[in-house]
Scaffold this motif. Structure first.
Motif: not given
Length: 148
Positions: A5, A10-13, A15-17, A19-20, A23
């Motif tokens: 972490w 793991h910066k928010r923007k 990490w949200q881009k 794919s599963v 990850r």
């Protein structure tokens, strides 16, 4: 996990881009590096233990996929038991989980010739596996002494 972490991924923007699947690959890297490390272990560590550890590690890697399947099967078995014993509902052979489990639990080879053949096959494969792993160990040791 604490180290992961703190990495810049793991910066928010960002990490949200991802794919599963990306990850999952990201989180499987430590386990796969352990798998690679166990096969690159130095000489006195035998190949059979490496194989056993690899199987255990693959089971741990697959556990997040196996656990929901086992939970669904367990609750389907409970539903089938309650439905068959407390109502008129019956399941056909394709959906009969309890019948399949009872057949699997009580399976026995009664023919003596088949039992002997099964034991001979299992002994042969056990001997082959042990022979191949021991050969690998001795070849590694010989190459170690030649090239060191």
């Amino acid at each position: 996990m604490h180290k992961a972490w703190k990495k810049p991924l793991h910066k928010r923007k960002v990490w949200q881009k991802i794919s599963v699947m990306g990850r999952m690959v990201y989180y499987m890297q430590p386990l796969l590096s352990d798998l690679q490390g166990i096969w690159l272990e130095p000489l006195p560590f035998p190949t059979l233990l490496k194989l056993a550890f690899s199987c255990l590690l693959c089971f741990v890697i697959l556990l997040p996929l196996l656990f929901p399947i086992l939970v669904v099967l367990f609750y389907f078995g409970i539903f089938q038991y309650v439905a068959e014993h407390h109502s008129w509902l019956s399941f056909d052979q394709n959906w009969d989980l309890l019948g399949a489990m009872s057949n699997l639990w009580s399976f026995e080879v009664t023919n003596k010739k088949y039992q002997l053949y099964l034991h001979m096959c299992l002994d042969r494969y056990q001997t082959i596996i042990i022979g191949v792993s021991t050969t690998l160990d001795y070849m590694r040791m010989a190459l170690f002494f030649i090239f060191s």
